[in-house]
Structures are given as C-alpha cells and as structure tokens.
Enzyme design. Structure first.
Site, short mmCIF file in Angstrom:
data_model
loop_
_atom_site.label_atom_id
_atom_site.label_comp_id
_atom_site.label_asym_id
_atom_site.label_seq_id
_atom_site.Cartn_x
_atom_site.Cartn_y
_atom_site.Cartn_z
N ASP A 53 0.86 -1.17 0.00
CA ASP A 53 0.00 0.00 0.00
C ASP A 53 0.91 1.23 0.00
OD1 ASP A 53 -2.60 1.32 0.30
OD2 ASP A 53 -1.87 1.88 2.28
N ASP A 55 -0.11 5.25 0.80
CA ASP A 55 -0.34 6.25 1.84
C ASP A 55 -0.44 5.56 3.20
OD1 ASP A 55 -0.82 8.59 3.12
OD2 ASP A 55 -2.73 9.03 2.16
#
Length: 340
Positions: A53, A55
């Site tokens: 992932d 952010d």
C-alpha cells in the site's frame, strides 16, 4: 492446505483452540523487534514479490516516511519485484507514478495499480458495450482510466440539490424517463462532490435491470491532513453504502480486501506465487485482509490507520477478526534496514 503450511516458519503460526463443540483458528502475530537477526534474514528470503500500500506505508500526506525509500531500494537490490497498490480511485495511475517518483521510489507505470484502473479492467471482462455509457460517482482519474480502455461516461463534477426548494422529501421534479438510456453501468468511487441528488441518480441507474453496479472500494475512512492537525476523512465506503441501500442491491467490490486486484496483477504476471509474496499495509481491514484473502504473507506497519494495540486485541479474539491479524508487525517499514 493451511496457509501456515505454505509459508516458512517465519510467517503466521496457526494454532487451534478447542472449546465446547467447536474449534477456533487463532493467528499469532510476531513483532519485528522481537525477531532474531537469523529470523529476519530467513524472512527476507521467504518472499520474491512485494506488494505494498502507499499512503500510510510509504508516505503520509506528501512526505515520505523516514526509511521507506531506502527500504524499497533494498528490496530491489535483493531482486524483489515491486508493486504499488492503492484503493484510491480519484487519480489516474500516472499521477500515482509521478508521486512515487517525486518521493524517490522510482516506479514504473506497470508496477502501479489503483481501483480506477481496476474499474476499466472489470468492465472489459464483463464485455461492456462501448457504445453505452457509465454513470460515474467519482473523480476525473476514474473517468480517465475508463477512457484509456475506450469506455465513455456521463459528465462528472458538482451536481448539488437546487436551493429553490423544488427538491425535497415531498418530491422532486424528475422522472425515470430522464435517465439516460445509454447508461448500462454505475461505478461508485471517491467523490468530493457527493450530493443527495447524485446518490439518487446513481441508485436509480443501478436499480435498472441488467445494469452493472461496481464499487471501486469500500474504505470507511482515511488519514486526512488538516490545517495544523490530523483529521479523519470519510472514505469511499461512506459514499457507496447510501447508493447500495437506495438501489436495494450490493455492488461488485474491486479494491482491497477483495482479491480482484491480485487476480488482475497475477493475470499479467502468472509466475507470481502468493505464498512467496509479501503484502505490506497500514490498514488491517483492507491491506492485511487482502493479503490473507490472496494467501500472501502480511506485514502491518504502525504509520497509518491500524495501531499495534488494535492488532493485539484481534489476536486470539473472535474468529471473524483473525483475518485482520498480520503475520508480522513493525513500527515503520524503514526499521527493517537496521536489521540487515
């Protein structure tokens, strides 16, 4: 075969707790700081592919988390294949790549996957008639990804409820005949211009027979940078749910924790082996559950949504919460560097 049988001993250890008339699968999480150097070395050799992932793992806001760029460089030097995944549907993958490059991650476009891209791929798989249109509850990035595969949509942007009082719970000056007959798909993504009128339109399109109804993702919230403070922003899930409730049907969900994102990547790279793939995330409900749904190893970082205390509460808890328990927890991704 249990997932623990597919991984090395440095992955999740499964144990079975017996109670009256039932068995509960308990997942034990390891904290990176308690692992020996030999265990860390073996763990690093146990995967060939890294899916991460963005952010909350690599950056917060527009600033790279200390050590994250160096760790990605280390993964590459060790021959790991990198993929950057995000449930963000608001921007085109090109924008994601630009941000990765700006922060020093030096990504290739084919390494970037977001839910806007997945939406286009899904419609293609469903043989969407390109003479028809899509009603998009979302941002320009979603529209751009659809256009990349030759799919057109109705115009997007602000569509507020008129303030003259003509729209109310007593009725609206609108009929089903005004719905565009060319619309045969509804895609719900993140939309900063969400309004009651948009929800009503999306739901009535979605309620029509033979209309595809798709949600890019259903994240409930995300960290949001405020004016000198940290806020919680309402996620796409808060926008999808009212449409689904009004339409009386559930959409096909494309983003994490659905395995659709992994399937699309593996279709292009069929040599990817789930049990030799590491999924890194900051959100247990999306990233870690996604990893578990796909049979991957999982690493939870404490720089985003889910904190260690929450993971510990799930560990040894209810059966339905075990999917949120990572194989390994680490305070931040860059902490691995100090152990190599």
């Amino acid at each position: 075969m249990l997932y623990s049988e597919q991984c090395t001993v440095y992955c999740t250890v499964y144990s079975v707790r017996h109670s009256i008339g039932q068995s509960t699968l308990i997942i034990e999480m390891r904290e990176f700081g308690s692992m020996t150097d030999a265990e860390v070395a073996a763990w690093l050799e146990s995967f060939d592919t890294v899916m991460t992932d963005c952010d909350g793992v690599l950056w917060v806001g527009g600033v790279a988390i200390p050590g994250s760029t160096e760790m990605v460089d280390l993964f590459r030097k060790r021959g790991k294949r990198m993929f950057y995944l995000t449930n963000n549907s608001a921007k085109h993958r090109r924008v994601l790549k630009e941000k990765l490059d700006k922060l020093g991650f030096n990504a290739r476009l084919e390494e970037c996957t977001n839910t806007a891209f997945l939406a286009g791929q899904y419609l293609l798989q469903e043989n969407f008639n390109k003479d028809n249109l899509v009603y998009v509850l979302g941002q320009q990035g979603l529209v751009d990804e659809l256009e990349d595969v030759g799919i057109k949509s109705l115009p997007i942007g602000p569509d507020p409820v008129p303030t003259d009082g003509s729209w109310s719970v007593d009725g609206v000056p609108f009929s089903l005949d005004e719905l565009d007959k060319r619309v045969t798909a509804v895609i719900c993504g993140f939309d900063v211009h969400l309004s009651w009128k948009k929800i009503m339109l999306a739901a009535n399109y979605a309620a029509r027979p033979n209309t595809l109804f798709v949600a890019t993702n259903t994240d409930e919230r995300f960290p949001l940078k405020g004016d000198g403070c940290k806020l919680q922003g309402p996620g796409t899930g808060t926008m999808v749910k009212p449409v689904a409730m009004t339409a009386g049907r559930q959409p096909v969900e494309l983003g994490k924790p659905s395995r659709y994102m992994f399937d699309i990547i593996q279709k292009k790279y069929p040599d990817i082996q789930p049990h030799r793939t590491l999924m890194i995330g900051d959100n247990a409900a999306t990233d870690i559950a996604f990893g578990k749904n796909c049979g991957m190893q999982t690493l939870l970082v404490g720089t985003g949504v889910t904190k260690l205390e929450e993971a510990k509460q799930w560990e040894g808890g209810k059966q339905e919460d075990q999917i949120y328990v990572p194989d390994i927890y680490i305070d931040k991704l860059g902490d691995v560097i100090n152990r190599v």
